[in-house]
Design a protein around this motif. Structure first.
Motif, mmCIF file in Angstrom:
data_model
loop_
_atom_site.group_PDB
_atom_site.id
_atom_site.type_symbol
_atom_site.label_atom_id
_atom_site.label_comp_id
_atom_site.label_asym_id
_atom_site.label_seq_id
_atom_site.Cartn_x
_atom_site.Cartn_y
_atom_site.Cartn_z
ATOM 1 N N ALA A 125 0.836 -1.194 0.000
ATOM 2 C CA ALA A 125 0.000 0.000 0.000
ATOM 3 C C ALA A 125 0.875 1.250 0.000
ATOM 4 C CB ALA A 125 -0.906 -0.001 1.226
ATOM 5 N N THR A 126 0.335 2.318 -0.541
ATOM 6 C CA THR A 126 1.082 3.569 -0.591
ATOM 7 C C THR A 126 1.331 4.102 0.816
ATOM 8 O OG1 THR A 126 0.126 4.123 -2.738
ATOM 9 C CG2 THR A 126 1.048 5.933 -1.454
ATOM 10 N N GLN A 127 2.580 4.450 1.079
ATOM 11 C CA GLN A 127 2.973 4.983 2.388
ATOM 12 C C GLN A 127 3.650 6.323 2.173
ATOM 13 O OE1 GLN A 127 6.660 3.718 4.536
ATOM 14 N NE2 GLN A 127 5.214 2.836 5.979
ATOM 15 N N ILE A 128 3.052 7.369 2.704
ATOM 16 C CA ILE A 128 3.617 8.716 2.605
ATOM 17 C C ILE A 128 3.818 9.221 4.026
ATOM 18 C CG2 ILE A 128 3.299 11.054 1.730
ATOM 19 C CD1 ILE A 128 1.486 9.912 -0.426
ATOM 20 N N SER A 129 5.084 9.448 4.407
ATOM 21 C CA SER A 129 5.405 9.751 5.803
ATOM 22 C C SER A 129 6.514 10.790 5.886
ATOM 23 C CB SER A 129 5.867 8.484 6.535
ATOM 24 O OG SER A 129 4.982 7.414 6.335
ATOM 25 N N PHE A 130 6.671 11.338 7.078
ATOM 26 C CA PHE A 130 7.832 12.182 7.355
ATOM 27 C C PHE A 130 9.054 11.288 7.560
ATOM 28 C CE2 PHE A 130 4.603 15.204 9.255
ATOM 29 C CZ PHE A 130 4.691 16.114 8.207
ATOM 30 N N GLY A 131 10.188 11.687 6.998
ATOM 31 C CA GLY A 131 11.428 10.980 7.260
ATOM 32 C C GLY A 131 11.805 11.092 8.723
ATOM 33 N N GLN A 132 12.352 10.025 9.282
ATOM 34 C CA GLN A 132 12.667 9.985 10.706
ATOM 35 C C GLN A 132 14.166 10.075 11.003
ATOM 36 O OE1 GLN A 132 10.194 10.019 13.094
ATOM 37 N NE2 GLN A 132 8.896 10.302 11.284
ATOM 38 N N LEU A 133 14.997 10.127 9.984
ATOM 39 C CA LEU A 133 16.438 10.166 10.224
ATOM 40 C C LEU A 133 16.846 11.528 10.783
ATOM 41 C CD1 LEU A 133 17.788 8.426 6.992
ATOM 42 C CD2 LEU A 133 17.285 7.387 9.219
ATOM 43 N N THR A 134 17.825 11.513 11.685
ATOM 44 C CA THR A 134 18.341 12.764 12.230
ATOM 45 C C THR A 134 19.131 13.505 11.162
ATOM 46 O OG1 THR A 134 20.415 11.771 12.968
ATOM 47 C CG2 THR A 134 18.540 11.670 14.493
ATOM 48 N N ARG A 135 19.389 14.795 11.413
ATOM 49 C CA ARG A 135 20.148 15.553 10.422
ATOM 50 C C ARG A 135 21.554 14.984 10.211
ATOM 51 N NH1 ARG A 135 19.104 17.576 5.750
ATOM 52 N NH2 ARG A 135 20.493 19.274 5.144
ATOM 53 N N PRO A 136 22.294 14.594 11.261
ATOM 54 C CA PRO A 136 23.595 13.962 11.012
ATOM 55 C C PRO A 136 23.478 12.707 10.153
ATOM 56 C CG PRO A 136 23.462 14.652 13.298
ATOM 57 C CD PRO A 136 22.103 14.862 12.718
#
Length: 398
Positions: A368-379
C-alpha cells in the motif's frame, strides 16, 4: 546470447551481500550474517576469510571469556579511508565525519558562510576539511559533497546551484582533488537523503522516493534498490512539474512550476505581497518574514496563511498523484523545513494521492502507498552522501 553464471560470479555476489550487511549493521556475528543473507554458516566463514585476506573486513573478539566458544563479531576494516560528508549551499555547510565503516566520528557541525563567488565557496569547503584534518591527523579523509541543484555525478560538476549569485558551473571534484590531494565525490542533496534512507532505515523498500520541500522542492528516486539519476542527471526535478501554465515565472524559465506554488520561497513571497497591502499587520513584518514565522502562524490558525499552505499541500499532492501513477513507487519520505507544518499538512497531501486507482487497499499493506515524514536525524541525513563511496566499492566487486 545466454549468460552463464559461474561459481565465481556467485562468490562475488555473496561477498557483496556480506559487505552490504556489515555496512548496515556495523558489527555482526557469523550467525547474524547467515540469517540476514540466507547463506550457510560454512559459506559465510569462507567468504569472511577471503574478505579478511583482502583487508576489507576484520574480526574482533569482544569478550575474552568467550574465546573458543565464539568467533567474535565482524566489521568493515577500520584501517580504511574516512569520509567527511558535507551538505553545501552558498550560505551554509553541514559536516559529519565518518570512519571507514560509515559510523560517525566527532560532532555534527553547521557553519554559516558567505560565498558570493564559486572561489569563496571552494575556500569555505577547504577550510572545513582542514579543520577536520587537524583534529584527526591519522586517517586519509576523503570528501563527499551533497549540492543542491543539478549535478553531474560522473564529472563532479555542479551545473546549477539555486540560491547562488553565480550562474556558471563549478568543477568541484577536479578543483578540490587538485587542492587537497584526496578523493572527492559529488552528487545532489536529494540523492544524499535517498542514500541515507536506503542504508540507514531498515523499513525502506526496494522502490521509494524522498521529497525535500524547503526553499525549493526536489526529489530522488530509488528503483530496484538503485538511485535513478537519468542520462542528464536531471531525474527528481518534481519541483519543476507544471501546476499552472499561466502561473508565476519560475527560475527555470517556465511558468507555473510546483516550486512557484508550494515551496517555502513561494509561500513567503505570497505572504510578503499580501502583508504589504495591509494597513495594519501586528504579527508579521513583510520585510523580515522568516520560514519559522510562517510555520508558527500556520499552527496559530492564521486564516490567510492557512489558505496558502492548504493550496501548497494540495499542489504537492496532485503532483505526487501523477508521479505515483507513472512510476508506481508507493513509499515516499518527506524532508525539509516544510515538514514543520506537521501532520495536518501531510494529511492534505495524502488526501490528494488517496485516489490512486492502482492502490486497491486490498489488505496487502506491504504494497500500500505509504507517505510519511522521514525519521532520520540531520547527522544521519548528511552522512547519506558518504554511502556513494560504499556503493562504488560494492559495484567494483560486482
Amino acid at each position: 546470447m545466454k549468460v552463464c553464471i559461474s561459481n565465481q560470479h556467485i562468490r562475488k555476489y555473496n561477498k557483496n551481500v556480506i559487505l552490504e550487511h556489515l555496512y548496515r549493521e556495523k558489527r555482526a556475528s557469523k550467525s547474524t550474517l547467515a540469517r540476514l543473507s540466507q547463506i550457510s554458516i560454512p559459506a559465510i566463514s569462507n567468504i569472511l576469510s577471503e574478505l579478511e585476506a583482502e583487508k576489507r573486513v576484520k574480526n574482533v573478539q569482544e569478550d575474552k571469556s568467550l574465546r573458543g566458544r565464539s568467533s567474535g563479531t565482524w566489521l568493515i576494516a577500520p584501517e580504511g579511508d574516512w569520509t567527511l560528508c558535507m551538505n553545501v549551499t552558498p550560505t551554509s555547510i553541514e559536516c559529519q565525519l565518518a570512519n571507514a565503516c560509515l559510523s560517525p566520528k566527532g560532532e555534527f557541525q553547521r557553519h554559516i558562510i558567505e560565498a558570493p563567488t564559486p572561489q569563496r565557496l571552494l575556500a569555505e569547503i577547504e577550510k572545513c576539511w582542514h579543520r577536520y584534518r587537524k583534529a584527526w591527523p591519522g586517517p586519509v579523509i576523503n570528501l563527499a559533497l551533497a549540492i543542491h541543484g543539478q549535478v553531474d555525478a560522473v564529472t563532479g560538476v555542479s551545473q546549477t546551484m539555486p540560491q547562488a549569485p553565480w550562474k556558471e558551473p563549478i568543477e568541484l571534484k577536479y578543483l578540490l582533488e587538485e587542492k587537497l590531494g584526496v578523493r572527492v565525490i559529488v552528487d545532489n542533496d536529494c540523492v544524499m537523503l535517498a542514500l541515507a534512507e536506503k542504508w540507514q532505515n531498515p523499513a525502506s523498500r526496494q522502490d521509494f522516493s524522498v521529497i525535500n520541500v524547503d526553499y525549493g522542492i526536489g526529489s530522488s528516486f530509488v528503483i530496484n534498490g538503485q538511485i535513478y539519476r537519468g542520462s542528464l542527471y536531471g531525474s527528481g526535478q518534481i519541483g519543476h512539474t507544471i501546476i499552472n501554465p499561466d502561473g508565476t515565472a519560475c527560475d527555470c524559465g517556465r511558468y507555473g512550476c510546483l516550486e512557484t506554488v508550494a515551496s517555502l520561497t513561494a509561500l513567503k513571497k505570497q505572504a510578503r505581497v499580501w502583508l504589504k497591502l495591509q494597513p495594519h499587520s501586528p504579527k508579521l513584518n513583510p520585510e523580515t518574514l522568516t520560514s519559522n514565522q510562517l510555520i508558527a502562524a500556520w499552527h496559530e490558525g492564521d486564516e490567510q496563511v492557512s489558505r496558502w499552505v492548504e493550496n501548497a499541500a494540495n499542489a504537492i499532492g496532485l503532483s505526487l498523484y501523477n508521479f505515483l501513477n507513472i512510476l508506481n513507487i508507493n513509499q515516499i519520505w518527506f524532508y525539509g523545513r516544510s515538514c514543520g507544518f506537521g501532520e495536518e499538512w501531510l494529511a492534505m497531501i495524502n488526501r490528494q494521492t488517496g485516489f490512486n486507482p492502482f492502490d486497491h487497499g486490498d489488505g496487502l499493506r506491504e504494497n500500500a502507498t505509504q507517505i510519511s515524514f522521514g525519521q532520520l536525524t540531520r547527522p544521519q541525513q548528511v552522512m547519506g552522501i558518504g554511502y556513494l563511496y560504499v556503493e562504488e566499492e560494492l559495484n567494483s566487486l560486482a
